[in-house]
Enzyme design. Structure first.
Site, PDB file in Angstrom:
ATOM      1  N   ALA A 258      -3.589   7.381  -5.031  1.00 55.03           N
ATOM      2  CA  ALA A 258      -2.763   7.196  -4.932  1.00 55.03           C
ATOM      3  C   ALA A 258      -2.774   5.854  -6.045  1.00 55.03           C
ATOM      4  O   ALA A 258      -2.115   4.429  -4.303  1.00 55.03           O
ATOM      5  CB  ALA A 258      -1.160   7.613  -4.093  1.00 55.03           C
TER       6      ALA A 258
ATOM      7  N   ALA B  89       0.586  -1.283  -0.243  1.00 51.91           N
ATOM      8  CA  ALA B  89      -0.012   0.097  -0.007  1.00 51.91           C
ATOM      9  C   ALA B  89       1.077   0.877   0.551  1.00 51.91           C
ATOM     10  O   ALA B  89       2.419   1.477  -0.038  1.00 51.91           O
ATOM     11  CB  ALA B  89      -0.885  -0.021   1.367  1.00 51.91           C
ATOM     12  N   ASN B  90       0.497   2.269  -0.035  1.00 50.04           N
ATOM     13  CA  ASN B  90       1.029   3.879   0.586  1.00 50.04           C
ATOM     14  C   ASN B  90       0.420   4.441   1.443  1.00 50.04           C
ATOM     15  O   ASN B  90      -0.647   3.916   1.789  1.00 50.04           O
ATOM     16  CB  ASN B  90       1.230   4.255  -0.832  1.00 50.04           C
ATOM     17  CG  ASN B  90      -0.115   4.741  -1.836  1.00 50.04           C
ATOM     18  OD1 ASN B  90      -0.850   5.718  -1.047  1.00 50.04           O
ATOM     19  ND2 ASN B  90      -0.648   3.921  -2.952  1.00 50.04           N
ATOM     20  N   ARG B  91       0.907   6.632   1.579  1.00 47.83           N
ATOM     21  CA  ARG B  91       0.707   6.877   2.928  1.00 47.83           C
ATOM     22  C   ARG B  91      -0.784   8.077   2.001  1.00 47.83           C
ATOM     23  O   ARG B  91      -0.562   8.720   3.282  1.00 47.83           O
ATOM     24  CB  ARG B  91       1.300   7.662   3.014  1.00 47.83           C
ATOM     25  CG  ARG B  91       3.045   6.491   3.605  1.00 47.83           C
ATOM     26  CD  ARG B  91       4.414   7.876   4.416  1.00 47.83           C
ATOM     27  NE  ARG B  91       5.114   6.985   4.855  1.00 47.83           N
ATOM     28  CZ  ARG B  91       5.316   6.194   5.492  1.00 47.83           C
ATOM     29  NH1 ARG B  91       4.034   5.609   6.925  1.00 47.83           N
ATOM     30  NH2 ARG B  91       6.203   4.868   5.886  1.00 47.83           N
ATOM     31  N   SER B  92      -1.467   7.003   0.981  1.00 52.51           N
ATOM     32  CA  SER B  92      -2.748   8.430   0.659  1.00 52.51           C
ATOM     33  C   SER B  92      -3.505   7.557   1.649  1.00 52.51           C
ATOM     34  O   SER B  92      -3.636   7.006   1.762  1.00 52.51           O
ATOM     35  CB  SER B  92      -2.991   8.062  -0.266  1.00 52.51           C
ATOM     36  OG  SER B  92      -4.078   8.750  -0.875  1.00 52.51           O
TER      37      SER B  92
END
Ligand code: C5P
Length: 217
Positions: free
Chosen positions: A93, A27-30
């Site tokens: 994102a 995943a990512n930090r969005s």
């Protein structure tokens, strides 16, 4: 009447989750905050808004139709299903890569598992080059360096009308405020640092201007 009455606007927001096995994902930090604020601001101007969202911990803005997805591929099909639209604001994102998820939980062993990654579809680029292209296609460019150069190149490469570039080297992701450069065919406009909800309001007004001009022409 409200400025965006009768317009359908598609917004993508949040991260994607790309599974690697039944219990793990990339995943990512969005946080989804900027995209949700944009969906809300557009709805307040009277637009019918479809918000395609990755996994986030945010309430659905009033009056907005929300479609929840997890992976980039699911986001791509949800976007296609939501068409036609007068404008699209791609704030998500999206994970650049996906793994072929293992059917069972990966176990520790002598050697760590190797992930083989496949590139995900570029949802914005596909939309911008599709037969059902919305009149106004807007993307974001989160960069940590050479913000304007990268955003300008991205606008052309992806076929977007506008790119909102932001420098995410600081505390933007998950944070409250954003510093935007709006890149259009006419050049680059620098917006002062402002709360994400203010970025959203300003962008919604600009979208209303652009779609209105289009109707008059
Ligand atoms: O190439 P990059 O990820 O920096 O591009 C960011 C812009 O493209 C954002 O508007 C994002 O929502 C969109 N995008 C997309 N699908 C992808 C990757 C990015 O729609 N697979």
């Amino acid at each position: 009447a409200d400025r965006l009455d009768g317009k359908h606007i598609l917004v993508t927001a949040g991260p994607t989750h790309e599974p690697i096995d039944p219990v793990r994902y990339i995943a990512n930090r969005s946080s989804g905050r900027q995209g949700f604020a944009i969906a809300e601001a557009l709805s307040r101007l009277g637009a019918r808004v479809t918000l395609v969202s990755g996994p986030v911990a945010l309430a659905t803005p009033a009056g907005v139709t929300r479609v929840d997805i997890e992976t980039a591929q699911e986001m791509a099909s949800a976007v296609a299903t939501a068409l036609p639209a007068d404008a699209a604001v791609m704030v998500a994102a999206v994970g650049d890569w996906r793994a072929a998820p293992a059917a069972q939980k990966l176990k520790k062993g002598v050697t760590p598992p190797a992930l083989q990654l496949t590139e995900n579809p570029d949802i914005l680029a596909v939309l911008a080059h599709s037969a059902q292209r919305p009149k106004l296609v807007i993307g974001f460019a989160a960069e940590t360096e050479h913000v304007i150069a990268h955003a300008t190149a991205k606008r052309t490469r992806k076929g977007a009308d506008w790119i909102l570039a932001n420098d995410v080297s600081g505390d933007v992701m998950g944070g409250e405020a954003n510093t935007i450069h709006l890149v259009t065919a006419d050049g680059v406009e620098r917006w002062e640092r402002m709360p994400k909800v203010e970025v959203a309001r300003r962008l919604a007004e600009r979208i209303a201007d652009a779609l209105q001009q289009d109707t008059k022409a």
